[in-house]
Design a protein around this motif. Structure first.
Motif, PDB file in Angstrom:
ATOM      1  N   UNK A  29       0.058  -0.852   4.700  1.00 51.92           N
ATOM      2  CA  UNK A  29       1.003  -1.748   4.307  1.00 51.92           C
ATOM      3  C   UNK A  29       1.046  -2.501   3.018  1.00 51.92           C
ATOM      4  N   UNK A  30       2.033  -3.096   2.299  1.00 48.87           N
ATOM      5  CA  UNK A  30       1.810  -3.695   1.195  1.00 48.87           C
ATOM      6  C   UNK A  30       3.309  -4.210   0.609  1.00 48.87           C
ATOM      7  N   UNK A  31       3.457  -4.597  -0.473  1.00 45.96           N
ATOM      8  CA  UNK A  31       4.727  -5.510  -0.924  1.00 45.96           C
ATOM      9  C   UNK A  31       5.232  -4.614  -1.986  1.00 45.96           C
ATOM     10  N   UNK A  32       6.663  -4.652  -2.186  1.00 49.39           N
ATOM     11  CA  UNK A  32       7.133  -3.849  -3.397  1.00 49.39           C
ATOM     12  C   UNK A  32       6.724  -4.330  -4.749  1.00 49.39           C
ATOM     13  N   UNK A  33       6.327  -5.447  -5.151  1.00 50.86           N
ATOM     14  CA  UNK A  33       5.941  -5.596  -6.564  1.00 50.86           C
ATOM     15  C   UNK A  33       4.614  -5.247  -6.687  1.00 50.86           C
ATOM     16  N   UNK A  34       3.524  -5.010  -5.638  1.00 54.34           N
ATOM     17  CA  UNK A  34       2.532  -4.573  -5.869  1.00 54.34           C
ATOM     18  C   UNK A  34       2.683  -2.922  -6.082  1.00 54.34           C
ATOM     19  N   UNK A  35       3.719  -2.445  -5.580  1.00 58.95           N
ATOM     20  CA  UNK A  35       3.919  -1.002  -5.432  1.00 58.95           C
ATOM     21  C   UNK A  35       4.435  -0.499  -6.809  1.00 58.95           C
ATOM     22  N   UNK A  36       5.249  -1.172  -7.646  1.00 58.67           N
ATOM     23  CA  UNK A  36       5.968  -0.851  -8.696  1.00 58.67           C
ATOM     24  C   UNK A  36       4.853   0.005  -9.846  1.00 58.67           C
ATOM     25  N   UNK A  37       3.443  -0.532 -10.056  1.00 56.78           N
ATOM     26  CA  UNK A  37       2.747   0.134 -10.876  1.00 56.78           C
ATOM     27  C   UNK A  37       2.300   1.747 -10.380  1.00 56.78           C
ATOM     28  N   UNK A  38       2.542   1.878  -8.954  1.00 54.81           N
ATOM     29  CA  UNK A  38       2.269   3.157  -8.561  1.00 54.81           C
ATOM     30  C   UNK A  38       3.466   4.071  -8.208  1.00 54.81           C
ATOM     31  N   UNK A  39       4.754   3.484  -8.941  1.00 61.50           N
ATOM     32  CA  UNK A  39       5.876   4.307  -8.605  1.00 61.50           C
ATOM     33  C   UNK A  39       5.831   5.728  -9.455  1.00 61.50           C
ATOM     34  N   UNK A  40       6.335   6.746  -8.547  1.00 60.40           N
ATOM     35  CA  UNK A  40       6.363   7.896  -9.228  1.00 60.40           C
ATOM     36  C   UNK A  40       7.473   7.885 -10.436  1.00 60.40           C
ATOM     37  N   UNK A  41       7.306   8.707 -11.620  1.00 59.15           N
ATOM     38  CA  UNK A  41       8.426   8.610 -12.488  1.00 59.15           C
ATOM     39  C   UNK A  41       9.193   9.620 -12.142  1.00 59.15           C
ATOM     40  N   UNK A  42      10.141   9.691 -13.030  1.00 59.49           N
ATOM     41  CA  UNK A  42      11.406  10.318 -12.548  1.00 59.49           C
ATOM     42  C   UNK A  42      11.393  11.944 -13.159  1.00 59.49           C
ATOM     43  N   UNK A  43      10.350  12.278 -13.484  1.00 65.32           N
ATOM     44  CA  UNK A  43       9.888  13.606 -13.923  1.00 65.32           C
ATOM     45  C   UNK A  43      10.829  14.060 -15.226  1.00 65.32           C
ATOM     46  N   UNK A  44      10.972  13.224 -16.222  1.00 64.14           N
ATOM     47  CA  UNK A  44      11.751  13.347 -17.528  1.00 64.14           C
ATOM     48  C   UNK A  44      13.249  13.126 -17.036  1.00 64.14           C
ATOM     49  N   UNK A  45      13.608  12.927 -15.946  1.00 67.77           N
ATOM     50  CA  UNK A  45      15.227  12.677 -15.603  1.00 67.77           C
ATOM     51  C   UNK A  45      15.533  11.418 -15.905  1.00 67.77           C
ATOM     52  N   UNK A  46      16.746  11.068 -16.513  1.00 63.26           N
ATOM     53  CA  UNK A  46      17.219   9.789 -16.867  1.00 63.26           C
ATOM     54  C   UNK A  46      18.538   9.898 -16.950  1.00 63.26           C
ATOM     55  N   UNK A  47      19.372   8.538 -16.944  1.00 59.05           N
ATOM     56  CA  UNK A  47      20.634   8.450 -17.259  1.00 59.05           C
ATOM     57  C   UNK A  47      21.016   9.549 -18.572  1.00 59.05           C
ATOM     58  N   UNK A  48      20.328   9.504 -19.437  1.00 57.91           N
ATOM     59  CA  UNK A  48      20.670  10.488 -20.788  1.00 57.91           C
ATOM     60  C   UNK A  48      20.595  11.855 -20.518  1.00 57.91           C
ATOM     61  N   UNK A  49      20.119  12.309 -19.227  1.00 60.79           N
ATOM     62  CA  UNK A  49      20.220  13.450 -19.097  1.00 60.79           C
ATOM     63  C   UNK A  49      21.586  14.132 -18.673  1.00 60.79           C
ATOM     64  N   UNK A  50      22.258  13.096 -18.252  1.00 61.30           N
ATOM     65  CA  UNK A  50      23.757  13.399 -17.788  1.00 61.30           C
ATOM     66  C   UNK A  50      24.714  13.016 -18.774  1.00 61.30           C
TER      67      UNK A  50
END
Ligand SMILES: *[C@@H]1O[C@H](CO)[C@@H](O)[C@H](O)[C@H]1NC(C)=O
Ligand SMILES: *[C@@H]1O[C@H](CO)[C@@H](O)[C@H](O)[C@H]1NC(C)=O
Ligand SMILES: *[C@@H]1O[C@H](CO)[C@@H](O)[C@H](O)[C@H]1NC(C)=O
Ligand SMILES: *[C@@H]1O[C@H](CO)[C@@H](O)[C@H](O)[C@H]1NC(C)=O
Length: 262
Positions: A29-50
């Protein structure tokens, strides 16, 4: 349950891809703000991909979030009656309070905007508009789509031609009994959205005319026959305090949807 009226040219295609997840995470268990550094990136996808003008939003329906079942001049809906059948829904739960969006609407819209979404598909209860139950019966276009999203979108294109499509519900749940710190580390939900958005981009790149995407759902809420034993939100709701806690997937969307990254 009733769908909002949309422009005639727009087909509200409800590709219902609600995946019922079976198991809890085996993580610390942990807290969200501690998790953000471990957040998976979006694999090159972004709003600009659309394409320009492509709309990203989240979806929900009134009964599932609104609460206030007998307030605001609203008469009983079929659900108010149905969910009271004893033993039907886990813990005899109903949407009578739910996440009380009726009173938290401004807060929830601020969360939505902070996460860089620009639309909210909120279907309103007919019984609030027609308190005597005189409104036309609701219809729900539920497409059971056993194949992949890309194939489904292509099928629609081949079968029905160049329709304008909005993918209006897409999401996955976690068990309702996860404790808050565990629920916040929703990496499986992130993988799910990353997978679907990748398929969606592929379909758009191949000429399928999809103009909008709505994640189900902004908040954990009353999930019909599953009651509160299932959590679909990218934002966790503590049902005792009604406090909202963005999960890691919410931060993932915020990053994915950020404009002018370059
Ligand atoms: C969050 O979940 C991921 C995947 O299940 C896991 O690898 C990671 O260690 C978890 N993070 C924390 C801080 O528990
Ligand atoms: C649900 O309601 C029925 C009938 O009133 C009752 O027998 C049952 O114990 C209730 N279940 C829970 C979990 O409260
Ligand atoms: C499909 O329709 C859109 C407008 O709704 C148009 O911009 C696009 O060129 C059309 N695509 C094809 C292949 O006809
Ligand atoms: C949640 O409930 C399921 C069964 O409904 C159980 O298998 C699981 O251990 C529970 N998890 C927690 C964290 O209580």
């Amino acid at each position: 349950m009733a769908e909002m009226k949309t422009q005639k040219t727009i087909l509200m295609l409800l590709l219902s891809m609600l995946l019922i997840a079976g198991s809890a995470y085996a993580v610390r268990p942990t807290q969200t703000h501690e998790l953000v550094a471990t957040m998976p990136d979006s694999g090159g996808l972004s709003r600009e991909s659309f394409p320009d003008g492509f709309v990203f939003g989240t979806a929900t329906s009134a009964y599932q979030v609104e609460g206030m079942a007998d307030k605001g001049g609203r008469g009983p809906s079929i659900w108010d009656t149905f969910v009271k059948i004893p033993g039907l829904i886990p813990d005899n739960a109903t949407g009578e309070i739910s996440v009380d969006q009726y009173h938290h609407y401004e807060e929830d819209m601020n969360i939505l905007a902070d996460l860089n979404f620009e639309a909210y598909r909120f279907s309103i209860s007919w019984s609030r508009i027609f308190p005597e139950g005189t409104g036309k019966a609701n219809s729900y276009w539920l497409y059971d789509v056993p194949w992949g999203l890309y194939k489904a979108l292509h099928y629609v294109k081949e079968r029905y031609g160049n329709l304008t499509i909005i993918l209006s519900e897409n999401g996955r749940d976690d068990p309702g009994n996860l404790t808050l710190p565990w629920a916040l580390n929703d990496t499986a939900r992130i993988s799910y959205y990353e997978g679907y958005l990748g398929e969606l981009k592929k379909a758009v790149d191949n000429g399928v005319n999809v103009v909008g995407y709505f994640a189900w759902s902004l908040l954990d809420n009353f999930e019909w026959r599953l009651g509160y034993t299932s959590r679909f939100g990218i934002v966790y709701v503590d049902y005792n305090t009604l406090k909202r806690y963005p999960k890691l997937s919410a931060y993932w969307f915020m990053e994915f949807l950020r404009r002018n990254k370059h």
